[in-house]
Design a protein around this motif. Structure first.
Motif, PDB file in Angstrom:
ATOM      1  N   ASP A 115       0.827  -1.215   0.000  1.00 15.19           N
ATOM      2  CA  ASP A 115       0.000   0.000   0.000  1.00 15.19           C
ATOM      3  C   ASP A 115       0.858   1.260   0.000  1.00 15.19           C
ATOM      4  O   ASP A 115       0.562   2.246  -0.709  1.00 15.19           O
ATOM      5  CB  ASP A 115      -0.914  -0.009   1.222  1.00 15.19           C
ATOM      6  N   ASP A 148      -4.346 -10.726  -4.573  1.00 14.09           N
ATOM      7  CA  ASP A 148      -5.151  -9.845  -5.420  1.00 14.09           C
ATOM      8  C   ASP A 148      -6.437  -9.535  -4.667  1.00 14.09           C
ATOM      9  O   ASP A 148      -7.319 -10.371  -4.546  1.00 14.09           O
ATOM     10  CB  ASP A 148      -5.469 -10.525  -6.753  1.00 14.09           C
ATOM     11  N   CYS A 174       1.157  -8.427  -5.699  1.00 17.08           N
ATOM     12  CA  CYS A 174      -0.217  -7.967  -5.556  1.00 17.08           C
ATOM     13  C   CYS A 174      -0.501  -6.867  -6.577  1.00 17.08           C
ATOM     14  O   CYS A 174       0.400  -6.312  -7.207  1.00 17.08           O
ATOM     15  CB  CYS A 174      -0.477  -7.454  -4.145  1.00 17.08           C
ATOM     16  N   SER A 175      -1.773  -6.565  -6.722  1.00 23.95           N
ATOM     17  CA  SER A 175      -2.232  -5.498  -7.618  1.00 23.95           C
ATOM     18  C   SER A 175      -2.767  -4.359  -6.771  1.00 23.95           C
ATOM     19  O   SER A 175      -3.548  -4.579  -5.840  1.00 23.95           O
ATOM     20  CB  SER A 175      -3.323  -6.022  -8.555  1.00 23.95           C
ATOM     21  N   ARG A 176      -2.341  -3.133  -7.139  1.00 31.33           N
ATOM     22  CA  ARG A 176      -2.803  -1.949  -6.425  1.00 31.33           C
ATOM     23  C   ARG A 176      -3.069  -0.839  -7.439  1.00 31.33           C
ATOM     24  O   ARG A 176      -2.325  -0.695  -8.423  1.00 31.33           O
ATOM     25  CB  ARG A 176      -1.747  -1.461  -5.417  1.00 31.33           C
ATOM     26  N   ALA A 189       2.404   1.695  -3.439  1.00 28.10           N
ATOM     27  CA  ALA A 189       1.410   2.154  -4.414  1.00 28.10           C
ATOM     28  C   ALA A 189       1.086   3.631  -4.215  1.00 28.10           C
ATOM     29  O   ALA A 189       0.853   4.376  -5.191  1.00 28.10           O
ATOM     30  CB  ALA A 189       0.136   1.313  -4.291  1.00 28.10           C
TER      31      ALA A 189
END
Length: 360
Positions: free
Chosen positions: A48, A120, A143-145, A51
């Motif tokens: 987080d 994800d 992960c995707s952010r 990102a």
């Protein structure tokens, strides 16, 4: 006795090993689970923060046709705070897998995030993997952010692919120390428990061993002896009491057998004596035919009585062995008394003794 002691100790050792293994596994899992959760939470927090350091600038409304517009801005000041201690590694890829930012690359022979656990939207598809580089253990996640957008900006923010890892050597070392201590503690408890069980079983079986030694010394001439009974109010006491009760019954049976033999000997002595006395009288001097006939009658009666005694002995032996069931019937005691008196008169007459029977 030694085999029983070994079997009881072996069963206790098996049960103790199972309990120690189950306790150690539960304690290790209880310690590792919060640590694993903390690792996952830290990786999500790092993703987080990374990102939030990648900002997306939307294309301008006056951009010329065909111009894609829009670009990513990397806040290096924020990223430096993340990787400042050198214990965090990350790579950030844009929507077209273009590299946007990287920090503290370990320069491993192969790309360090190959085969990472993918996250994800918080959905876990695999465990949190680890890789070892330069003697350090790293935990990693992909992960995707969404990229950061300015407040009030409209439109959908592009999705970033973030791979992040941090140095978890100390955490894994703590788990390794815990495992080693559990092995040591479990081994000590197992050895002490088995040794204590061996001594306890040996002490617990001591009364049984004493009863066995006492029972081994009991024979036909020492049936009055008894085994020692421990005052423990348990199965050992009941076993000792049962053995003593069995010995008492055996002693009583042997006593009845001895009494039976004595009675049988006494019963056989009388007809044998009658036979010998009459034979001696008959051979002492010449006798008339009538006297010989009388003597032969007495001998015949004595012989029949001996046969009856022998048959009675055989019947009693078979009854004791359970081979026959004797039938009970009334007996005329007056007849028995007259027969006994007639048989004894031959013995009584030379001593001046008269025998008479008064019976209905």
């Amino acid at each position: 006795m030694h085999s029983l002691r070994v079997r009881l100790t072996a069963l206790f050792a098996l049960a103790l090993a199972f309990v120690i293994a189950a306790f150690s596994a539960a304690l290790y899992a209880a310690s590792a689970r919060p640590m694993e959760s903390a690792v996952e939470a830290r990786l999500a927090s790092l993703a987080d923060r990374i990102a939030s350091a990648i900002e997306w600038e939307r294309p301008k409304p006056d951009a010329r046709p065909g111009h894609r517009g829009g670009r990513f801005w990397v806040r290096k000041d924020l990223l430096e705070g993340i990787a400042g201690n050198g214990d965090v590694v990350y790579d950030v890829l844009g929507p077209d897998n273009q590299p946007l930012a990287a920090g503290n690359s370990p320069r491993a022979p192969e790309h360090w995030y190959g085969g990472v656990g993918w996250r994800d939207g918080g959905t876990e598809e695999s465990g949190i993997p680890r890789f070892v580089f330069s003697g350090r253990a790293w935990r990693t996640v992909g992960c995707s952010r969404p990229a950061r957008v300015e407040e009030g900006d409209v439109g959908k923010a592009p999705i970033l692919t973030i791979f992040v890892a941090f140095d978890a050597t100390e955490d894994e070392a703590a788990l390794s120390r815990l495992a080693a201590r559990l092995w040591l503690f479990g081994g000590v408890v197992f050895v002490l428990g088995v040794a204590g069980a061996w001594l306890a079983v040996r002490r617990g079986l001591k009364p049984l061993r004493a009863m066995g030694d006492a029972a081994g010394g009991i024979g036909g001439r020492t049936l009055s002896a008894r085994v020692p009974v421990p005052e423990t109010s348990d199965d050992l006491q009941r076993l000792g009491e049962s053995l003593n009760a069995a010995l008492a019954r055996l002693e009583d049976a042997f006593g009845r057998e001895r009494a039976f033999i004595a009675d049988a000997s006494h019963e056989l002595r009388t007809p044998v004596t009658i036979l010998l006395t009459n034979l001696e009288v008959a051979l002492a001097k010449p006798r008339t035919a009538s006297e010989h006939e009388e003597t032969m009658g007495v001998l015949l009666e004595a012989t029949r009585r001996m046969r009856g005694i022998v048959e009675s002995l055989l019947t009693l032996a078979r009854a004791d062995a359970g081979r026959i069931q004797p039938a009970l019937e009334p007996v005329d005691l007056a007849t028995l008394a007259r027969e006994a008196a007639a048989a004894l008169r031959t013995l009584a007459a030379p001593k001046g003794i008269g025998i008479s029977v008064e019976a209905a």
